[in-house]
Design a protein around this motif. Structure first.
Motif, short mmCIF file in Angstrom:
data_model
loop_
_atom_site.label_atom_id
_atom_site.label_comp_id
_atom_site.label_asym_id
_atom_site.label_seq_id
_atom_site.Cartn_x
_atom_site.Cartn_y
_atom_site.Cartn_z
N GLN A 56 12.62 5.91 14.15
CA GLN A 56 12.39 4.56 14.32
C GLN A 56 10.94 4.31 15.00
O GLN A 56 10.53 5.10 15.57
N SER A 57 10.54 3.07 14.46
CA SER A 57 9.35 2.61 15.30
C SER A 57 8.04 3.69 15.29
O SER A 57 7.60 3.87 16.26
N THR A 58 7.68 4.00 14.05
CA THR A 58 6.48 4.87 13.96
C THR A 58 5.23 4.17 13.39
O THR A 58 5.60 3.01 12.82
N LEU A 59 4.18 4.52 13.69
CA LEU A 59 3.05 3.84 13.16
C LEU A 59 3.06 3.95 11.68
O LEU A 59 2.64 2.98 10.90
N ALA A 60 3.48 5.00 10.93
CA ALA A 60 3.72 5.24 9.60
C ALA A 60 4.61 4.03 9.00
O ALA A 60 4.07 3.45 7.93
N ALA A 61 5.65 3.92 9.44
CA ALA A 61 6.70 3.03 9.12
C ALA A 61 5.90 1.38 9.15
O ALA A 61 6.19 0.72 8.56
N SER A 62 5.41 1.15 10.36
CA SER A 62 4.86 0.01 10.80
C SER A 62 3.79 -0.39 9.52
O SER A 62 3.56 -1.41 9.23
N LEU A 63 2.93 0.49 9.40
CA LEU A 63 1.89 0.45 8.58
C LEU A 63 2.60 0.03 6.92
O LEU A 63 1.70 -0.77 6.23
N ALA A 64 3.38 0.84 6.55
CA ALA A 64 3.84 0.99 5.26
C ALA A 64 4.57 -0.44 4.99
O ALA A 64 4.61 -0.91 3.88
N LYS A 65 4.93 -1.00 6.13
CA LYS A 65 5.65 -2.60 5.79
C LYS A 65 4.76 -3.68 6.11
O LYS A 65 5.05 -4.73 5.65
N ASP A 66 3.64 -3.43 6.41
CA ASP A 66 2.69 -4.42 6.52
C ASP A 66 1.72 -4.97 5.29
O ASP A 66 0.75 -4.21 4.60
N PRO A 67 2.07 -6.10 4.98
CA PRO A 67 1.35 -6.47 3.69
C PRO A 67 -0.40 -6.28 3.78
O PRO A 67 -1.04 -6.38 2.70
N ARG A 68 -0.90 -6.63 5.01
CA ARG A 68 -2.10 -6.56 5.12
C ARG A 68 -2.73 -5.28 4.63
O ARG A 68 -4.08 -4.96 4.46
N MET A 69 -1.91 -4.14 4.65
CA MET A 69 -2.45 -2.81 4.35
C MET A 69 -2.49 -2.49 2.82
O MET A 69 -3.29 -1.47 2.53
N LEU A 70 -2.01 -3.42 2.19
CA LEU A 70 -2.05 -3.28 0.65
C LEU A 70 -3.44 -3.34 0.11
O LEU A 70 -3.78 -2.81 -0.88
N SER A 71 -4.53 -4.04 0.84
CA SER A 71 -5.85 -4.30 0.31
C SER A 71 -6.63 -3.27 1.13
O SER A 71 -7.74 -3.36 1.08
N VAL A 72 -6.10 -2.34 1.89
CA VAL A 72 -6.89 -1.37 2.64
C VAL A 72 -7.14 -0.01 1.75
O VAL A 72 -6.26 0.42 1.21
N THR A 73 -8.49 0.21 1.55
CA THR A 73 -8.83 1.30 0.69
C THR A 73 -8.35 2.58 1.45
O THR A 73 -8.52 2.76 2.19
N GLY A 74 -7.65 3.50 0.25
CA GLY A 74 -7.27 4.30 0.31
C GLY A 74 -5.87 4.57 1.14
O GLY A 74 -5.31 5.82 1.29
N PHE A 75 -5.16 3.34 1.55
CA PHE A 75 -3.96 3.57 1.98
C PHE A 75 -2.88 3.54 0.90
O PHE A 75 -2.90 2.89 0.00
#
Length: 152
Positions: free
Chosen positions: A87-106
């Protein structure tokens, strides 16, 4: 853009006063600081006799502040790089964040490579003889001071 190293240095200087006010003083240098520039390798183990607060900087801000007690090796070394590991990992938080969809290489299905390649990591290594409350105080202080994007 933030100078992530100087933000940590300033925060630790201020934390000396906080710990003293809390009745649990420390001396400069008691907390060992490891700066890992991007790209970084996750630590292979939590050093013996230590517990830690760790911070990730990437995408222009502090992303995560967390802690690992002396018996929390997996939390310290690998869980934040794998979205399904805990629970509560950086990877999970990033995966759920719609802002990350536009980040190159993510890749939301495998955020670990992006975390290793694109974030800086700071490990604050505290003597394991300190109380769990001391570790929690340091973590809480850094949450307030750094305002990471992802809490918890």
């Amino acid at each position: 853009m933030s100078d992530w190293r100087s933000e940590i240095d300033t925060a630790l200087d201020l934390f000396i006063t906080v710990a003293e006010l809390a009745g649990d003083p420390i001396v400069p240098g008691e907390i060992l600081v490891e700066y890992q520039e991007a790209p970084h390798r996750p630590p292979s183990r939590l050093p013996a006799g230590r517990m830690a607060v760790y911070c990730f900087w990437g995408d222009g801000c502090w992303l995560k502040v967390g802690k690992a007690g002396p018996n929390s090796n997996a939390r310290y070394t690998s869980q934040h790089y794998n979205p399904g590991s805990a629970q509560s990992t950086l990877a999970a938080s990033l995966a759920k964040d719609p802002r990350m969809l536009s980040v190159t290489g993510f890749d939301s299905l495998a955020p670990g490579p992006w975390i290793r390649h694109s974030t800086h990591r700071v490990n604050l290594l505290v003597p394991a003889g300190r109380s769990p409350e001391f570790l929690s105080l340091l973590e809480a202080f850094l949450h307030l001071r750094l305002r990471p994007r992802y809490e918890g």
